[in-house]
Design an enzyme around this catalytic site. Structure first.
Site, PDB file in Angstrom:
ATOM      1  N   THR A 176      -9.809  14.460   2.268  1.00  0.00           N
ATOM      2  CA  THR A 176      -9.075  14.141   3.498  1.00  0.00           C
ATOM      3  C   THR A 176      -7.622  14.605   3.502  1.00  0.00           C
ATOM      4  O   THR A 176      -6.981  14.627   4.545  1.00  0.00           O
ATOM      5  CB  THR A 176      -9.062  12.609   3.713  1.00  0.00           C
TER       6      THR A 176
ATOM      7  N   HIS B  26      -1.539   6.399  -4.101  1.00  0.00           N
ATOM      8  CA  HIS B  26      -0.803   7.179  -5.090  1.00  0.00           C
ATOM      9  C   HIS B  26       0.689   7.130  -4.810  1.00  0.00           C
ATOM     10  O   HIS B  26       1.279   8.098  -4.310  1.00  0.00           O
ATOM     11  CB  HIS B  26      -1.320   8.627  -5.094  1.00  0.00           C
TER      12      HIS B  26
ATOM     13  N   CYS C 228       0.151   5.727   6.478  1.00  0.00           N
ATOM     14  CA  CYS C 228      -0.938   5.941   7.427  1.00  0.00           C
ATOM     15  C   CYS C 228      -1.729   4.633   7.527  1.00  0.00           C
ATOM     16  O   CYS C 228      -1.481   3.684   6.762  1.00  0.00           O
ATOM     17  CB  CYS C 228      -1.855   7.052   6.907  1.00  0.00           C
TER      18      CYS C 228
ATOM     19  N   SER D  85       0.298  12.333  -5.645  1.00  0.00           N
ATOM     20  CA  SER D  85      -0.131  12.154  -4.260  1.00  0.00           C
ATOM     21  C   SER D  85      -0.471  13.515  -3.649  1.00  0.00           C
ATOM     22  O   SER D  85       0.408  14.359  -3.455  1.00  0.00           O
ATOM     23  CB  SER D  85       0.994  11.482  -3.462  1.00  0.00           C
TER      24      SER D  85
ATOM     25  N   GLU E 216     -10.612  10.871  -4.993  1.00  0.00           N
ATOM     26  CA  GLU E 216     -11.436  10.909  -3.771  1.00  0.00           C
ATOM     27  C   GLU E 216     -12.620  11.861  -3.960  1.00  0.00           C
ATOM     28  O   GLU E 216     -13.748  11.559  -3.543  1.00  0.00           O
ATOM     29  CB  GLU E 216     -10.580  11.350  -2.576  1.00  0.00           C
TER      30      GLU E 216
ATOM     31  N   HIS F  81      -9.520  14.887  -8.568  1.00  0.00           N
ATOM     32  CA  HIS F  81      -8.910  13.892  -7.676  1.00  0.00           C
ATOM     33  C   HIS F  81      -9.905  12.744  -7.467  1.00  0.00           C
ATOM     34  O   HIS F  81     -11.102  12.968  -7.304  1.00  0.00           O
ATOM     35  CB  HIS F  81      -8.530  14.535  -6.336  1.00  0.00           C
TER      36      HIS F  81
HETATM   37  S1  SF4 Z   1      -7.763   9.382   4.509  1.00  0.00           S
HETATM   38 FE1  SF4 Z   1      -6.050   8.897   3.136  1.00  0.00          FE
HETATM   39  S2  SF4 Z   1      -4.264   9.812   4.122  1.00  0.00           S
HETATM   40 FE2  SF4 Z   1      -5.905   9.722   5.664  1.00  0.00          FE
HETATM   41  S3  SF4 Z   1      -5.639   7.785   6.800  1.00  0.00           S
HETATM   42 FE3  SF4 Z   1      -7.026   7.391   5.098  1.00  0.00          FE
HETATM   43  S4  SF4 Z   1      -5.734   6.714   3.389  1.00  0.00           S
HETATM   44 FE4  SF4 Z   1      -4.425   7.712   4.877  1.00  0.00          FE
END
Ligand code: SF4
Length: 337
Positions: free
Chosen positions: A175, A52, A23, A233, A137, A135
């Site tokens: 996300t 990850h 991404c 991941s 994030e 996690h």
């Molecule tokens: S939030 Fe995570 S999965 Fe989504 S675009 Fe950003 S890095 Fe990629």
């Protein structure tokens, strides 16, 4: 490679999901480390796995990146890159305290959730953060406003929620969650808290939902789905679950083609293949080679969206890249004069 139109099944075929793999946020984070290595030279310290994925991490290690768990492991004054998953404000403070030169590779779509958390906390909302406990994030986002945020780890976490004022509550999310499971969690939250506010825009990112949509489109036609991605991941794990929920008889998460067991393919005529958002496509091509060697030679892409999003590199890195380019140009001009 052909295009899948559904219907008649050829013997031994592969359906290949599109979009899959990298991404925009992962691409930017990996490029950040690569460019930092070129610009400053090795070693470059990276706090946590930049993304990850085992293969990405070992490739960057081979080029001179050193992955650490905490800032305390980075020598004073050195450069440290923060991973795509984002960090709590205290991590920036620790870096300053150690005189580290931090380059923040947090995905801009994670930063957006951090900004939402700060804004709602400043307005004194209770924030219900839907995500997976532990996690990175979630740890980073929670660190923006620990006194206002409580974690809701899936639909079963809803009953534990307590709020101060049911008319001042908002939900946000990690996300990389399952879109369907998150909708279920929100529906359950809304049954308990009818005035619950939704985030201003989707927190589950475009890449996560696009990859899940592609898997949903192909999974009902697959005997099994192979998801290339690492165990840690989140978005890759969700793809495997989505594949099975959408009708694939089995789903497997693998880092490398060599992990595929021939027994998984016994009796299968259609194999679905996809990859998580942190997976380079070369690993998917190795899976296709593995399958081709076992007569799965007919490959059709199942395309459900086109992606064009690109994020620019972190400002602090771009500034130094520009300064180096200017210095080099000046040297060349001096030599020529
Ligand atoms: S939030 Fe995570 S999965 Fe989504 S675009 Fe950003 S890095 Fe990629």
């Amino acid at each position: 490679m052909g295009t899948y139109h559904g219907g008649v099944t050829a013997s031994k075929r592969v359906l290949l999901a599109k979009p899959r793999g990298y991404c925009a946020g992962v691409d930017r984070a990996v490029q950040t480390v690569e460019e930092a290595l070129k610009l400053y030279g090795a070693p470059i310290y990276v706090r946590k796995e930049i993304v990850h994925n085992k293969h990405v991490v070992s490739t960057l290690q081979a080029k001179g990146a050193i992955f650490v768990e905490e800032n305390a492991e980075v020598p004073e004054g050195a450069i440290v890159v923060f991973s795509a998953h984002g960090v709590a404000p205290e991590v920036h403070e620790q870096a300053k305290g150690r005189n580290l030169r931090a380059i923040d590779a947090t995905c801009p779509l994670v930063t957006k959730v951090h900004q939402e958390a700060r804004r709602f906390a400043a307005d004194d909302y209770d924030i219900l953060l839907i995500g997976h406990e532990g996690h990175e994030e979630v740890i980073g986002t929670t660190g923006e406003a620990p006194a206002h945020i409580q974690l809701v780890d899936g639909p079963d976490g809803v009953d534990k929620v307590t709020v101060r004022d049911p008319s001042k509550v908002v939900w946000l999310s990690q996300t990389t969650l399952s879109v369907d499971e998150t909708l279920e969690t929100v529906a359950r939250l809304k049954r308990r808290l009818p005035l619950l506010m939704s985030p201003p825009s989707d927190d589950i990112c475009y890449a996560t939902s696009n990859r899940q949509d592609a898997v949903k489109a192909m999974a009902p036609n697959c005997d099994l789905v192979l998801v290339v991605g690492s165990q840690n991941s989140s978005n890759s794990q969700r793809l495997r679950e989505v594949a099975v929920d959408a009708g694939a008889s089995a789903g497997y998460l693998i880092d490398y083609a060599s992990e595929i067991q021939d027994s998984w393919l016994e009796g299968a005529t259609t194999v679905g293949v996809t990859s998580g958002a942190s997976v380079p496509d070369e690993l998917v091509m190795e899976v296709l080679d593995f399958l081709a060697a076992r007569d799965f030679t007919d490959v059709a892409e199942v395309t459900t969206a086109q992606e064009k999003l690109v994020f620019s590199l972190p400002q602090e890195l771009k500034r130094d890249m520009k300064a180096q380019a200017t210095a080099r140009a000046a040297e060349v001009a001096k030599t020529l004069s």
